[in-house]
Write a protein that holds these residues in place. Structure first.
Motif, PDB file in Angstrom:
ATOM      1  N   ILE A  81     104.857  39.577  56.417  1.00 53.70           N
ATOM      2  CA  ILE A  81     103.808  40.317  57.125  1.00 53.70           C
ATOM      3  C   ILE A  81     102.898  40.946  56.072  1.00 53.70           C
ATOM      4  CG2 ILE A  81     103.289  42.207  58.719  1.00 53.70           C
ATOM      5  CD1 ILE A  81     104.795  40.055  60.157  1.00 53.70           C
ATOM      6  N   SER A  82     101.633  40.596  56.078  1.00 51.24           N
ATOM      7  CA  SER A  82     100.682  41.131  55.095  1.00 51.24           C
ATOM      8  C   SER A  82     100.313  42.564  55.448  1.00 51.24           C
ATOM      9  CB  SER A  82      99.409  40.279  55.067  1.00 51.24           C
ATOM     10  OG  SER A  82      99.693  38.950  54.710  1.00 51.24           O
ATOM     11  N   GLN A  83     100.558  43.476  54.520  1.00 52.79           N
ATOM     12  CA  GLN A  83     100.166  44.870  54.699  1.00 52.79           C
ATOM     13  C   GLN A  83      98.871  45.118  53.922  1.00 52.79           C
ATOM     14  OE1 GLN A  83     103.185  47.978  54.453  1.00 52.79           O
ATOM     15  NE2 GLN A  83     104.795  46.426  54.555  1.00 52.79           N
ATOM     16  N   ILE A  84      97.833  45.487  54.642  1.00 53.88           N
ATOM     17  CA  ILE A  84      96.521  45.708  54.040  1.00 53.88           C
ATOM     18  C   ILE A  84      96.313  47.216  53.928  1.00 53.88           C
ATOM     19  CG2 ILE A  84      94.041  45.338  54.295  1.00 53.88           C
ATOM     20  CD1 ILE A  84      94.858  42.844  56.064  1.00 53.88           C
ATOM     21  N   GLU A  85      96.209  47.696  52.695  1.00 53.82           N
ATOM     22  CA  GLU A  85      96.133  49.128  52.429  1.00 53.82           C
ATOM     23  C   GLU A  85      94.698  49.558  52.108  1.00 53.82           C
ATOM     24  OE1 GLU A  85      98.628  51.215  52.582  1.00 53.82           O
ATOM     25  OE2 GLU A  85     100.466  50.055  52.341  1.00 53.82           O
ATOM     26  N   ASN A  86      94.424  50.827  52.340  1.00 57.13           N
ATOM     27  CA  ASN A  86      93.185  51.484  51.911  1.00 57.13           C
ATOM     28  C   ASN A  86      91.917  50.815  52.412  1.00 57.13           C
ATOM     29  OD1 ASN A  86      94.748  53.343  50.327  1.00 57.13           O
ATOM     30  ND2 ASN A  86      94.974  51.735  48.798  1.00 57.13           N
ATOM     31  N   GLU A  87      91.978  50.313  53.633  1.00 54.59           N
ATOM     32  CA  GLU A  87      90.789  49.753  54.264  1.00 54.59           C
ATOM     33  C   GLU A  87      90.638  50.329  55.663  1.00 54.59           C
ATOM     34  OE1 GLU A  87      89.997  45.535  53.926  1.00 54.59           O
ATOM     35  OE2 GLU A  87      91.355  45.388  52.202  1.00 54.59           O
ATOM     36  N   LYS A  88      89.401  50.524  56.061  1.00 51.32           N
ATOM     37  CA  LYS A  88      89.103  51.068  57.377  1.00 51.32           C
ATOM     38  C   LYS A  88      88.256  50.066  58.136  1.00 51.32           C
ATOM     39  CE  LYS A  88      87.166  55.075  59.692  1.00 51.32           C
ATOM     40  NZ  LYS A  88      86.513  56.386  59.548  1.00 51.32           N
ATOM     41  N   VAL A  89      88.671  49.741  59.351  1.00 55.29           N
ATOM     42  CA  VAL A  89      87.923  48.784  60.171  1.00 55.29           C
ATOM     43  C   VAL A  89      86.660  49.463  60.691  1.00 55.29           C
ATOM     44  CG1 VAL A  89      87.962  47.355  62.243  1.00 55.29           C
ATOM     45  CG2 VAL A  89      89.996  47.514  60.796  1.00 55.29           C
ATOM     46  N   ILE A  90      85.534  48.786  60.520  1.00 57.36           N
ATOM     47  CA  ILE A  90      84.265  49.353  60.985  1.00 57.36           C
ATOM     48  C   ILE A  90      83.634  48.535  62.108  1.00 57.36           C
ATOM     49  CG2 ILE A  90      83.767  50.574  58.845  1.00 57.36           C
ATOM     50  CD1 ILE A  90      81.956  48.283  58.014  1.00 57.36           C
ATOM     51  N   ALA A  91      84.058  47.276  62.270  1.00 55.90           N
ATOM     52  CA  ALA A  91      83.475  46.456  63.344  1.00 55.90           C
ATOM     53  C   ALA A  91      84.423  45.333  63.735  1.00 55.90           C
ATOM     54  CB  ALA A  91      82.135  45.876  62.906  1.00 55.90           C
ATOM     55  N   LEU A  92      84.346  44.964  65.013  1.00 60.73           N
ATOM     56  CA  LEU A  92      85.110  43.844  65.553  1.00 60.73           C
ATOM     57  C   LEU A  92      84.166  43.009  66.405  1.00 60.73           C
ATOM     58  CD1 LEU A  92      88.708  43.846  66.752  1.00 60.73           C
ATOM     59  CD2 LEU A  92      87.008  42.793  68.212  1.00 60.73           C
ATOM     60  N   LYS A  93      84.162  41.711  66.158  1.00 62.80           N
ATOM     61  CA  LYS A  93      83.201  40.834  66.826  1.00 62.80           C
ATOM     62  C   LYS A  93      83.894  39.578  67.332  1.00 62.80           C
ATOM     63  CE  LYS A  93      79.012  38.190  65.712  1.00 62.80           C
ATOM     64  NZ  LYS A  93      78.090  37.812  64.617  1.00 62.80           N
ATOM     65  N   ASP A  94      83.559  39.175  68.561  1.00 67.31           N
ATOM     66  CA  ASP A  94      84.070  37.914  69.108  1.00 67.31           C
ATOM     67  C   ASP A  94      83.475  36.734  68.348  1.00 67.31           C
ATOM     68  OD1 ASP A  94      84.711  39.818  71.131  1.00 67.31           O
ATOM     69  OD2 ASP A  94      84.899  38.197  72.558  1.00 67.31           O
ATOM     70  N   ILE A  95      84.321  35.774  68.020  1.00 63.50           N
ATOM     71  CA  ILE A  95      83.859  34.517  67.460  1.00 63.50           C
ATOM     72  C   ILE A  95      84.608  33.401  68.175  1.00 63.50           C
ATOM     73  CG2 ILE A  95      83.248  35.464  65.191  1.00 63.50           C
ATOM     74  CD1 ILE A  95      85.950  34.371  64.165  1.00 63.50           C
ATOM     75  N   ASP A  96      84.277  32.161  67.863  1.00 64.78           N
ATOM     76  CA  ASP A  96      85.003  31.039  68.458  1.00 64.78           C
ATOM     77  C   ASP A  96      86.474  31.122  68.077  1.00 64.78           C
ATOM     78  OD1 ASP A  96      82.780  30.013  69.653  1.00 64.78           O
ATOM     79  OD2 ASP A  96      82.349  28.557  68.067  1.00 64.78           O
ATOM     80  N   GLN A  97      87.341  31.071  69.064  1.00 66.68           N
ATOM     81  CA  GLN A  97      88.790  31.061  68.888  1.00 66.68           C
ATOM     82  C   GLN A  97      89.323  32.307  68.188  1.00 66.68           C
ATOM     83  OE1 GLN A  97      89.989  27.348  67.097  1.00 66.68           O
ATOM     84  NE2 GLN A  97      88.965  26.135  68.653  1.00 66.68           N
ATOM     85  N   GLY A  98      88.706  33.457  68.462  1.00 63.52           N
ATOM     86  CA  GLY A  98      89.258  34.675  67.888  1.00 63.52           C
ATOM     87  C   GLY A  98      88.243  35.760  67.628  1.00 63.52           C
TER      88      GLY A  98
END
Length: 201
Positions: A81-98
Motif C-alpha cells: 500500500i503506497s503511503q503518500i506523505e506531506n501532500e494536500k489534495v486541492i482538486a478532484l476531477k472526473d476523467i475517463d475510467q476514473g
C-alpha cells in the motif's frame, strides 16, 4: 502515478480502509490492484483525542499515538500500500475510467477514490462542491459538513467514509465506516460477490 484505489485521508477511517484493502493481497481478485493512501493527518481530530472506551485499546490511549502506530502497522503488514506523505489534495476531477487527483505537489490518477476526511469547514478540495451538505448527525451550532452519499457511495467510483460520510465522530464508528467501504471495493473487484477479509490463526 496511477492507482486502482486511492484513499484521501490518514485518520481512523482512511487507515482502516487501507488496512482491510491491504489484507486482501492474497486474494486473486485483489492481488494485482494498486492501492494508495494520501496521509492527511494534521487535520485529523484524532491528534488531540484521548480514548478510554474503545474495544481493543488500552485506557488513556492518545489519538496522536494511534496515528503514528497505525502508519507503522500499515507499513509493516502491507508494504504494497503506497503511503503518500506531506501532500494536500486541492482538486478532484472526473476523467475517463476514473479520477484525476491534484495535490500541492503532484497529480495522480485512480479508478476509485475514497474520501476519508473530517467534517470541519472549510472544505478545500475543488470539484466536490455539488456534493457538500450540512452534517446530519452533528450539532447545528458546530456547522459541520458532509458529502451527500448513499451507503458511502457518492457516485460511481467515488466513496466517502468517517465523519465526512455523515457519521458521528466516534472512533469505532469511523473505523467501521472505513472497513465497510473497503469491503464494498473488494466486492466490486470480486465481480459483485460479497467479500470480507479476516485473518486466521
Amino acid at each position: 502515478m496511477s492507482f486502482d484505489a486511492l484513499i484521501i485521508g490518514g485518520g481512523v477511517s482512511g487507515m482502516q480502509c487501507a488496512l482491510v484493502l491491504g489484507s486482501a493481497k492474497e486474494k486473486p481478485f485483489a492481488s494485482n490492484k494498486k492501492v494508495g493512501i494520501i496521509m492527511h493527518q494534521k487535520a485529523s481530530h484524532l491528534q488531540n483525542a484521548l480514548f478510554n472506551n474503545v474495544l481493543g485499546l488500552l485506557p488513556n490511549k492518545l489519538g496522536s499515538d494511534i496515528l503514528i502506530k497505525g502508519k507503522a502497522q500499515l507499513t509493516a503488514l502491507y508494504p504494497h500500500i503506497s503511503q503518500i506523505e506531506n501532500e494536500k489534495v486541492i482538486a478532484l476531477k472526473d476523467i475517463d475510467q476514473g479520477f484525476q487527483i491534484t495535490t500541492n505537489k503532484k497529480t495522480y490518477f485512480s479508478k476509485i477514490v475514497v474520501l476519508a476526511l473530517n467534517y470541519s469547514k472549510p472544505f478545500t478540495i475543488k470539484g466536490l462542491d455539488t456534493f457538500l451538505i450540512p452534517h446530519e448527525k452533528s450539532n447545528l451550532e458546530k456547522d459541520r459538513i458532509q458529502l451527500k452519499n448513499k451507503n458511502h457511495l457518492i457516485k460511481n467510483g467515488l466513496y466517502c467514509c468517517g465523519t465526512i460520510a455523515g457519521w458521528r465522530s466516534q472512533f469505532s464508528i469511523a473505523a467501521g465506516s472505513g472497513a465497510s467501504v473497503a469491503t464494498d471495493i473488494l466486492t466490486l473487484w470480486n465481480d459483485g460477490n460479497h467479500t470480507k477479509v479476516h485473518d486466521k490463526a
